[in-house]
Scaffold this active site. Structure first.
Site, PDB file in Angstrom:
ATOM      1  N   CYS A  72       4.873  -0.298   2.667  1.00 36.22           N
ATOM      2  CA  CYS A  72       5.360  -1.656   2.926  1.00 36.22           C
ATOM      3  C   CYS A  72       6.675  -1.682   3.700  1.00 36.22           C
ATOM      4  CB  CYS A  72       5.478  -2.453   1.622  1.00 36.22           C
ATOM      5  SG  CYS A  72       6.611  -1.748   0.404  1.00 36.22           S
ATOM      6  N   ASP A  99       0.810  -1.218   0.000  1.00 35.35           N
ATOM      7  CA  ASP A  99       0.000   0.000   0.000  1.00 35.35           C
ATOM      8  C   ASP A  99       0.843   1.268   0.000  1.00 35.35           C
ATOM      9  OD1 ASP A  99       1.081  -0.164   2.488  1.00 35.35           O
ATOM     10  OD2 ASP A  99      -0.811  -0.124   3.591  1.00 35.35           O
ATOM     11  N   HIS A 115       8.896  -4.010  -3.679  1.00 35.08           N
ATOM     12  CA  HIS A 115       8.075  -4.262  -2.496  1.00 35.08           C
ATOM     13  C   HIS A 115       8.956  -4.823  -1.393  1.00 35.08           C
ATOM     14  CE1 HIS A 115       4.549  -5.297  -0.128  1.00 35.08           C
ATOM     15  NE2 HIS A 115       5.034  -6.522   0.013  1.00 35.08           N
TER      16      HIS A 115
END
Length: 299
Positions: free
Chosen positions: A161, A158, A283
């Site tokens: 992370c 989102d 990520h």
């Protein structure tokens, strides 16, 4: 006469169905082998995918059997034999006038063709997923972590992370005074960067001009760190090592582990960096102790 020339359409269809089931079982075994046993989430998804593939194949077989048994449908037998002519007594080949195909049969044929094309696309996508960068990255990371008795602990993608992964690591440690929530981590990171601008500004440049950040641009950068879902990277991790006075290590699939804040003599916070996660690009995930697959299945 060649072997199998006298087989009926029913026998040929049954043989075709056995082959398709055998091919599907081989594909399923390949999919199972590609997913680590300790990856509970992906094993669960795999089980659902396998059930779907088996159900689709069974439905396809049932539809073909119905079509074969339909008095108005002779096309299935012809497709299986691969010929448009039928053998008549005496061995001569004569063309047989085909019965008129009804609108209902045309709809069934069209639906069957669409279903076959869809199954082909699904199978192709599965192969691409197994060979794809995301899957290969996941396998490499799982192997690296398993050597340290660790596994990935998923963090939501989102924009927060990196901070959420650090927060999760602190919660797992349960060290008094070090359990900071997301908002605090962002605020204290921005505060440290503002107070030590000379350590960070040289590494920030305007993407349009290539010039080093001005004071106003740097303040805007720090404000985004504190108040938005701006993605965090190595500069923010560097600030966090000083905020927490803990080293941070970042494990990657195809590169050596990055270690930041080694001047602090403590057990490092461990993060996982993924370049191809979720199709969204970069990520961060957290890690946790490797769980016993047998215990996972019982729980």
């Amino acid at each position: 006469m060649e072997e199998g020339a006298t087989e009926t359409p029913e026998e040929l269809l049954a043989k075709q169905h056995r082959k398709e089931k055998k091919d599907l079982q081989a594909k399923i075994q390949s999919l199972k082998n590609a997913v680590p046993k300790n990856d509970k989430k992906r094993r669960k998804q795999l089980t659902e995918d396998i059930a779907k593939l088996e159900a689709e194949l069974n439905q396809k077989h049932e539809e073909e059997l119905k079509q074969l048994k339909s008095p108005a449908d002779t096309k299935v037998g012809e497709m299986i034999n691969g010929v448009e002519a039928m053998t008549v007594e005496g061995g001569d080949q004569q063309e047989v006038k085909q019965p008129r195909v009804t609108k209902a049969q045309k709809r069934r044929d069209k639906k069957a063709a669409q279903e076959k094309e869809r199954e082909s696309r699904i199978a192709e996508a599965e192969v691409q997923n197994l060979l794809g960068e995301r899957h290969q990255e996941g396998l490499k990371l799982a192997q690296k972590l398993a050597q340290r008795q660790l596994q990935i602990r998923e963090i939501s993608s989102d924009g927060h992370c990196m901070y959420r992964a650090v927060e999760d690591q602190l919660v797992q440690r349960a060290v008094p005074g070090l359990t900071l929530v997301l908002k605090e981590l962002r605020s204290r990171t921005a505060e440290y960067m503002r107070n030590h601008a000379d350590d960070f500004v040289p590494f920030l440049t305007n993407p349009n001009t290539g010039d080093m950040y001005t004071a106003d641009e740097f303040e805007k950068y720090c404000s985004d760190v504190e108040h938005t879902a701006a993605w965090g990277g190595q500069l923010e991790l560097r600030a966090l090592t000083h905020v927490l006075q803990l080293p941070i290590e970042v494990i990657q699939a195809d590169s050596p582990t990055i270690k930041i804040g080694e001047e602090y003599d403590s057990e490092p916070i461990t993060l996982v960096y993924m370049l191809h996660a979720y199709g969204l690009g970069e990520h961060y995930n957290s890690v946790e102790r490797l769980k016993d697959p047998a215990n996972e299945e019982d729980s």
